[in-house]
Write a protein that holds these residues in place. Structure first.
Motif, PDB file in Angstrom:
ATOM      1  N   ALA A   1       0.810  -1.255  -0.073  1.00 57.24           N
ATOM      2  CA  ALA A   1       0.073  -0.044   0.183  1.00 57.24           C
ATOM      3  C   ALA A   1       0.767   1.266  -0.008  1.00 57.24           C
ATOM      4  O   ALA A   1       0.633   2.155  -0.646  1.00 57.24           O
ATOM      5  CB  ALA A   1      -0.978  -0.009   1.356  1.00 57.24           C
ATOM      6  N   LYS A   2       1.867   1.212   0.796  1.00 53.82           N
ATOM      7  CA  LYS A   2       2.856   2.499   0.787  1.00 53.82           C
ATOM      8  C   LYS A   2       3.376   2.640  -0.801  1.00 53.82           C
ATOM      9  O   LYS A   2       3.737   4.032  -1.021  1.00 53.82           O
ATOM     10  CB  LYS A   2       3.833   2.218   1.958  1.00 53.82           C
ATOM     11  N   SER A   3       3.706   1.577  -1.263  1.00 50.97           N
ATOM     12  CA  SER A   3       4.348   1.957  -2.408  1.00 50.97           C
ATOM     13  C   SER A   3       3.397   2.572  -3.565  1.00 50.97           C
ATOM     14  O   SER A   3       3.737   3.464  -4.288  1.00 50.97           O
ATOM     15  CB  SER A   3       4.944   0.567  -3.222  1.00 50.97           C
ATOM     16  N   PHE A   4       2.123   2.270  -3.436  1.00 54.60           N
ATOM     17  CA  PHE A   4       1.197   2.877  -4.475  1.00 54.60           C
ATOM     18  C   PHE A   4       1.050   4.100  -3.588  1.00 54.60           C
ATOM     19  O   PHE A   4       0.780   5.112  -4.702  1.00 54.60           O
ATOM     20  CB  PHE A   4      -0.026   1.817  -4.640  1.00 54.60           C
ATOM     21  N   TYR A   5       0.671   4.360  -2.594  1.00 56.14           N
ATOM     22  CA  TYR A   5       0.518   5.533  -1.987  1.00 56.14           C
ATOM     23  C   TYR A   5       1.483   6.579  -2.519  1.00 56.14           C
ATOM     24  O   TYR A   5       1.252   7.885  -2.859  1.00 56.14           O
ATOM     25  CB  TYR A   5       0.454   5.714  -0.427  1.00 56.14           C
ATOM     26  N   ARG A   6       2.985   6.264  -2.414  1.00 56.29           N
ATOM     27  CA  ARG A   6       3.880   7.384  -2.903  1.00 56.29           C
ATOM     28  C   ARG A   6       3.784   7.529  -4.323  1.00 56.29           C
ATOM     29  O   ARG A   6       4.187   8.668  -4.896  1.00 56.29           O
ATOM     30  CB  ARG A   6       5.184   6.361  -2.761  1.00 56.29           C
ATOM     31  N   LYS A   7       3.013   6.824  -5.178  1.00 49.57           N
ATOM     32  CA  LYS A   7       2.847   7.336  -6.304  1.00 49.57           C
ATOM     33  C   LYS A   7       1.397   7.754  -6.711  1.00 49.57           C
ATOM     34  O   LYS A   7       1.002   8.295  -7.889  1.00 49.57           O
ATOM     35  CB  LYS A   7       2.698   5.850  -7.363  1.00 49.57           C
ATOM     36  N   GLY A   8       0.944   8.167  -5.423  1.00 49.42           N
ATOM     37  CA  GLY A   8      -0.332   9.077  -5.493  1.00 49.42           C
ATOM     38  C   GLY A   8      -1.688   8.274  -5.477  1.00 49.42           C
ATOM     39  O   GLY A   8      -2.934   8.861  -5.906  1.00 49.42           O
ATOM     40  N   ILE A   9      -1.521   7.012  -5.280  1.00 54.63           N
ATOM     41  CA  ILE A   9      -2.833   5.974  -5.193  1.00 54.63           C
ATOM     42  C   ILE A   9      -3.264   6.028  -3.794  1.00 54.63           C
ATOM     43  O   ILE A   9      -2.505   5.427  -3.269  1.00 54.63           O
ATOM     44  CB  ILE A   9      -2.436   4.971  -6.128  1.00 54.63           C
TER      45      ILE A   9
END
Length: 153
Positions: A41-49
């Protein structure tokens, strides 16, 4: 915004960006718990998702073993995101979580996108040493597959 979720019959972490057009549910593999899902989830969050890491087994509020996991866990996560105003909801699953993601998408019509990273080619049996009959051939403490369902629909 980082929000620990223990309501709506789910356990997870919501990472919000402010964009409510799409939310992504993230589930990890057979290691269980919430740590792997949070990393995804953190990796997607860092991409703005905006992403919701969801635990589906091996926590205090979820089944102890990878056996008879209710799909309602994902259904509840979808409902939670919809209630927070997300227009569309997708699911990302890794390994065993990919199996869960694909199965969930076939049963929950509100899931509009699926990413299955390293999925299996089919749905396998459940795995739980606690409910397995002893098998002397496997050796003490050996992992065994049991004739039980992995997922509960």
């Amino acid at each position: 915004m980082n929000l620990n979720v223990r309501t709506h019959r789910i356990q997870g972490t919501l990472l919000e960006t402010g964009d409510r057009s799409f939310g992504l549910i993230c589930v990890s593999g057979s290691e269980g718990g919430i740590f792997g899902a949070r990393m995804i989830a953190k990796s997607f969050y860092r991409k703005g998702i905006p992403s919701l890491a969801v635990a589906y087994f091996q926590t205090r509020q979820t089944p102890a073993a990878l056996c008879e996991i209710p799909l309602e866990t994902i259904e509840n996560a979808v409902s939670f995101l919809k209630q927070r105003g997300y227009e569309k909801v997708g699911i990302y699953g890794f390994s065993k979580g990919a199996e869960l993601a694909l199965l969930s998408a076939t049963k929950i019509p509100l899931i509009s996108a699926v990413v299955a990273a390293s999925p299996a080619c089919c749905v396998f049996e459940g795995f739980t040493p606690e409910k397995c009959p002893p098998d002397d051939r496997a050796g003490p403490g050996a992992a065994r597959l049991c004739p039980m369902s992995l997922w509960m629909v």
